[in-house]
Design a protein around this motif. Structure first.
Motif, PDB file in Angstrom:
ATOM      1  N   LEU A 131       0.821  -1.199   0.000  1.00  0.00           N
ATOM      2  CA  LEU A 131       0.000   0.000   0.000  1.00  0.00           C
ATOM      3  C   LEU A 131       0.861   1.257   0.000  1.00  0.00           C
ATOM      4  O   LEU A 131       1.833   1.347   0.748  1.00  0.00           O
ATOM      5  N   ALA A 132       0.486   2.200  -0.821  1.00  0.00           N
ATOM      6  CA  ALA A 132       1.164   3.496  -0.834  1.00  0.00           C
ATOM      7  C   ALA A 132       0.440   4.442   0.114  1.00  0.00           C
ATOM      8  O   ALA A 132      -0.700   4.194   0.510  1.00  0.00           O
ATOM      9  N   ALA A 133       1.090   5.538   0.458  1.00  0.00           N
ATOM     10  CA  ALA A 133       0.465   6.533   1.327  1.00  0.00           C
ATOM     11  C   ALA A 133      -0.837   7.048   0.710  1.00  0.00           C
ATOM     12  O   ALA A 133      -1.808   7.335   1.412  1.00  0.00           O
TER      13      ALA A 133
ATOM     14  N   TYR B 195      -9.054   6.410   4.186  1.00  0.00           N
ATOM     15  CA  TYR B 195      -9.493   7.158   5.359  1.00  0.00           C
ATOM     16  C   TYR B 195     -10.278   8.413   5.001  1.00  0.00           C
ATOM     17  O   TYR B 195     -11.145   8.839   5.772  1.00  0.00           O
ATOM     18  N   ASN B 196     -10.014   9.013   3.852  1.00  0.00           N
ATOM     19  CA  ASN B 196     -10.845  10.136   3.409  1.00  0.00           C
ATOM     20  C   ASN B 196     -12.277   9.668   3.160  1.00  0.00           C
ATOM     21  O   ASN B 196     -13.249  10.330   3.552  1.00  0.00           O
ATOM     22  N   THR B 197     -12.396   8.527   2.499  1.00  0.00           N
ATOM     23  CA  THR B 197     -13.722   7.979   2.211  1.00  0.00           C
ATOM     24  C   THR B 197     -14.466   7.669   3.494  1.00  0.00           C
ATOM     25  O   THR B 197     -15.644   8.017   3.666  1.00  0.00           O
TER      26      THR B 197
ATOM     27  N   LEU C  22     -12.431  14.780  11.911  1.00  0.00           N
ATOM     28  CA  LEU C  22     -11.043  14.945  12.357  1.00  0.00           C
ATOM     29  C   LEU C  22     -10.532  13.685  13.052  1.00  0.00           C
ATOM     30  O   LEU C  22      -9.347  13.345  12.921  1.00  0.00           O
ATOM     31  N   HIS C  23     -11.392  13.016  13.776  1.00  0.00           N
ATOM     32  CA  HIS C  23     -11.029  11.772  14.469  1.00  0.00           C
ATOM     33  C   HIS C  23     -10.560  10.717  13.465  1.00  0.00           C
ATOM     34  O   HIS C  23      -9.499  10.107  13.640  1.00  0.00           O
ATOM     35  N   ILE C  24     -11.326  10.520  12.416  1.00  0.00           N
ATOM     36  CA  ILE C  24     -10.974   9.514  11.407  1.00  0.00           C
ATOM     37  C   ILE C  24      -9.739   9.953  10.623  1.00  0.00           C
ATOM     38  O   ILE C  24      -8.833   9.140  10.364  1.00  0.00           O
TER      39      ILE C  24
ATOM     40  N   GLY D  75      -5.949   8.154   9.952  1.00  0.00           N
ATOM     41  CA  GLY D  75      -5.384   7.994   8.619  1.00  0.00           C
ATOM     42  C   GLY D  75      -3.988   8.568   8.522  1.00  0.00           C
ATOM     43  O   GLY D  75      -3.086   7.963   7.924  1.00  0.00           O
ATOM     44  N   GLU D  76      -3.796   9.743   9.119  1.00  0.00           N
ATOM     45  CA  GLU D  76      -2.470  10.376   9.095  1.00  0.00           C
ATOM     46  C   GLU D  76      -1.456   9.536   9.857  1.00  0.00           C
ATOM     47  O   GLU D  76      -0.302   9.406   9.434  1.00  0.00           O
ATOM     48  N   GLU D  77      -1.870   8.961  10.974  1.00  0.00           N
ATOM     49  CA  GLU D  77      -0.965   8.114  11.750  1.00  0.00           C
ATOM     50  C   GLU D  77      -0.564   6.866  10.963  1.00  0.00           C
ATOM     51  O   GLU D  77       0.597   6.449  10.986  1.00  0.00           O
TER      52      GLU D  77
END
Length: 230
Positions: free
Chosen positions: A75-77, A84-86, A198-200, A204-206
């Motif tokens: 998986l790529a970033a 996670y955006n979805t 923001l929670h989700i 995703g960022e982590e």
């Protein structure tokens, strides 16, 4: 415990185990996961292993290759960001709707679950309750279309991986869910949606950070090996 429930629990445990092994770097991108070997390792039959592999393939963590087997997907970033955006958009809508429509009975059930979440001692049990909590919010949103999309995309099942790689403690994660609950109980629609989004996105960022660091760690030894060749 009924046979069907035992089978579901076993499949979930196998799925959690595989997710944890991937998060810890034991199973690496491109590695083949052999059903028979994993079944022996976990002392179970091949049937629940096969079902767990299919579920993880459906969520995009593994990939099925014809005539070759099941492999850990590379998986790529950008893949993580897309996933996670979805989910962030779906869960944001669910939170806004739930803040408006949740019954007292539904809110009481969420609160009871969060109290159990506070007592979670390991990632697997926490992730299971995390998934259940978000599922309750989707149910409280009262949207059949949302529930179908949420379930069919299986995005929530990335929770196990996120919990395994996060730098936050379980109490800190539980606190975030209590904050979501308070916005629902207050019927603060916009606040509930914004906080959920923001929670989700944070998870995703982590996970993106973890994937990037893992990829860089894999690249360094390869570069050193190339430089050492005559």
């Amino acid at each position: 415990m009924p046979a069907g429930q035992r089978k579901s629990t076993m499949r979930r445990e196998i799925r959690t185990y595989i997710q944890d092994q991937i998060a810890r770097g034991v199973y690496r991108p491109g590695d083949r996961i052999v059903e028979t070997q994993l079944a022996r390792e976990m002392n179970v039959s091949q049937a629940p292993v096969r079902e767990a592999l299919l579920e993880l393939s459906a969520m995009g963590l593994l990939e099925e290759r014809p005539y070759s087997g099941t492999f850990v997907r590379r998986l790529a970033a950008s893949d993580i960001e897309d996933i996670y955006n979805t989910r962030a958009f779906l869960d944001e809508y669910a939170a806004r709707q739930a803040a408006r429509l949740a019954t007292q009975e539904q809110l009481d059930a969420m609160e009871a679950l969060l109290k159990r979440m506070d007592q979670a001692e390991d990632n697997a049990s926490f992730a299971e309750m995390d998934i259940a909590f978000h599922g309750m919010i989707v149910d409280a949103a009262g949207s059949p279309s949302l529930k179908r999309a949420w379930e069919n995309l299986r995005l929530v099942e990335w929770t196990g991986v996120s919990v395994a790689v996060t730098q936050e403690s379980l109490p800190e994660l539980a606190s975030q869910h209590w904050q979501i609950f308070r916005t629902l109980r207050s019927h603060a629609e916009q606040e509930a949606g914004a906080y959920m989004f923001l929670h989700i996105k944070h998870f995703g960022e982590e996970l993106k950070r973890y994937m990037t660091e893992t990829e860089q760690a894999e690249t360094v030894p390869e570069e050193r090996e190339e430089r050492s060749l005559p």
